[in-house]
Design a protein around this motif. Sequence first.
Motif, PDB file in Angstrom:
ATOM      1  N   UNK A  24     -25.973  15.892 -28.280  1.00 40.60           N
ATOM      2  CA  UNK A  24     -25.368  15.525 -27.001  1.00 40.60           C
ATOM      3  C   UNK A  24     -26.184  14.439 -26.307  1.00 40.60           C
ATOM      4  N   UNK A  25     -27.507  14.577 -26.312  1.00 43.76           N
ATOM      5  CA  UNK A  25     -28.363  13.571 -25.678  1.00 43.76           C
ATOM      6  C   UNK A  25     -28.227  12.222 -26.372  1.00 43.76           C
ATOM      7  N   UNK A  26     -28.138  12.206 -27.687  1.00 49.22           N
ATOM      8  CA  UNK A  26     -27.967  10.948 -28.420  1.00 49.22           C
ATOM      9  C   UNK A  26     -26.620  10.300 -28.122  1.00 49.22           C
ATOM     10  N   UNK A  27     -25.577  11.088 -28.013  1.00 46.93           N
ATOM     11  CA  UNK A  27     -24.254  10.533 -27.713  1.00 46.93           C
ATOM     12  C   UNK A  27     -24.197   9.966 -26.310  1.00 46.93           C
ATOM     13  N   UNK A  28     -24.772  10.648 -25.350  1.00 47.33           N
ATOM     14  CA  UNK A  28     -24.754  10.182 -23.967  1.00 47.33           C
ATOM     15  C   UNK A  28     -25.570   8.899 -23.816  1.00 47.33           C
ATOM     16  N   UNK A  29     -26.679   8.801 -24.528  1.00 50.47           N
ATOM     17  CA  UNK A  29     -27.536   7.624 -24.413  1.00 50.47           C
ATOM     18  C   UNK A  29     -27.007   6.432 -25.203  1.00 50.47           C
ATOM     19  N   UNK A  30     -26.015   6.641 -26.064  1.00 51.17           N
ATOM     20  CA  UNK A  30     -25.472   5.545 -26.859  1.00 51.17           C
ATOM     21  C   UNK A  30     -26.315   5.218 -28.070  1.00 51.17           C
ATOM     22  N   UNK A  31     -27.198   6.101 -28.468  1.00 45.87           N
ATOM     23  CA  UNK A  31     -28.074   5.842 -29.610  1.00 45.87           C
ATOM     24  C   UNK A  31     -27.600   6.520 -30.881  1.00 45.87           C
ATOM     25  N   UNK A  32     -26.342   6.913 -30.942  1.00 51.86           N
ATOM     26  CA  UNK A  32     -25.843   7.578 -32.128  1.00 51.86           C
ATOM     27  C   UNK A  32     -25.864   6.621 -33.309  1.00 51.86           C
ATOM     28  N   UNK A  33     -26.196   7.133 -34.485  1.00 51.04           N
ATOM     29  CA  UNK A  33     -26.208   6.255 -35.656  1.00 51.04           C
ATOM     30  C   UNK A  33     -24.787   5.907 -36.060  1.00 51.04           C
ATOM     31  N   UNK A  34     -24.395   4.681 -35.811  1.00 53.44           N
ATOM     32  CA  UNK A  34     -23.058   4.224 -36.158  1.00 53.44           C
ATOM     33  C   UNK A  34     -23.172   3.223 -37.291  1.00 53.44           C
ATOM     34  N   UNK A  35     -22.182   3.182 -38.130  1.00 53.29           N
ATOM     35  CA  UNK A  35     -22.192   2.140 -39.142  1.00 53.29           C
ATOM     36  C   UNK A  35     -21.909   0.822 -38.435  1.00 53.29           C
ATOM     37  N   UNK A  36     -22.774  -0.171 -38.614  1.00 53.17           N
ATOM     38  CA  UNK A  36     -22.641  -1.405 -37.842  1.00 53.17           C
ATOM     39  C   UNK A  36     -21.305  -2.104 -38.064  1.00 53.17           C
ATOM     40  N   UNK A  37     -20.798  -2.102 -39.272  1.00 53.76           N
ATOM     41  CA  UNK A  37     -19.524  -2.760 -39.524  1.00 53.76           C
ATOM     42  C   UNK A  37     -19.626  -4.261 -39.299  1.00 53.76           C
ATOM     43  N   UNK A  38     -18.565  -4.941 -39.596  1.00 49.17           N
ATOM     44  CA  UNK A  38     -18.508  -6.385 -39.414  1.00 49.17           C
ATOM     45  C   UNK A  38     -18.193  -6.714 -37.961  1.00 49.17           C
TER      46      UNK A  38
END
Length: 149
Positions: A24-38
Amino acid sequence: MAQRTTEIIVGLFIIAGCAALLVLALQVSGLTPKSPGETYTVYARFNDAGGLTPRGKVSMAGVTVGSIREIVLDKDTFQAVVAMEINATVDTIPTDSSAIIRTSGLLGEQYIDISVGADEASMKQGDAFYSTQSAMNLERMISNFASGR
């Protein structure tokens, strides 16, 4: 034996709760590991960037299409230059579109809303929005209203 089983269950429950808080803390802070994508980068110049922050959202018609990479001050024009990373799947933004700083709710975070134009040519890597609208400064509006300007 029953007490040991209870202690193990309580321990697992605490570990699961801590893991849920971390996610939850990672999602709120925007630091979730996302695939960067193009992505491709476009720019916009604002007289007042207001409360924009890096990793803020960029949306079109209410749909998030990218994020703000960085905000820097142009020392020649004294304007805020905002670099936005747009998802490569959104490759048909007309070149006469506008970038507008909006606020989520009355006191929410600020984001960039792309108001779509009608030009047939699309924005590419490194292009800049010709038309922009800076953030609405609520304090300045109240002060102007109170002073009668």
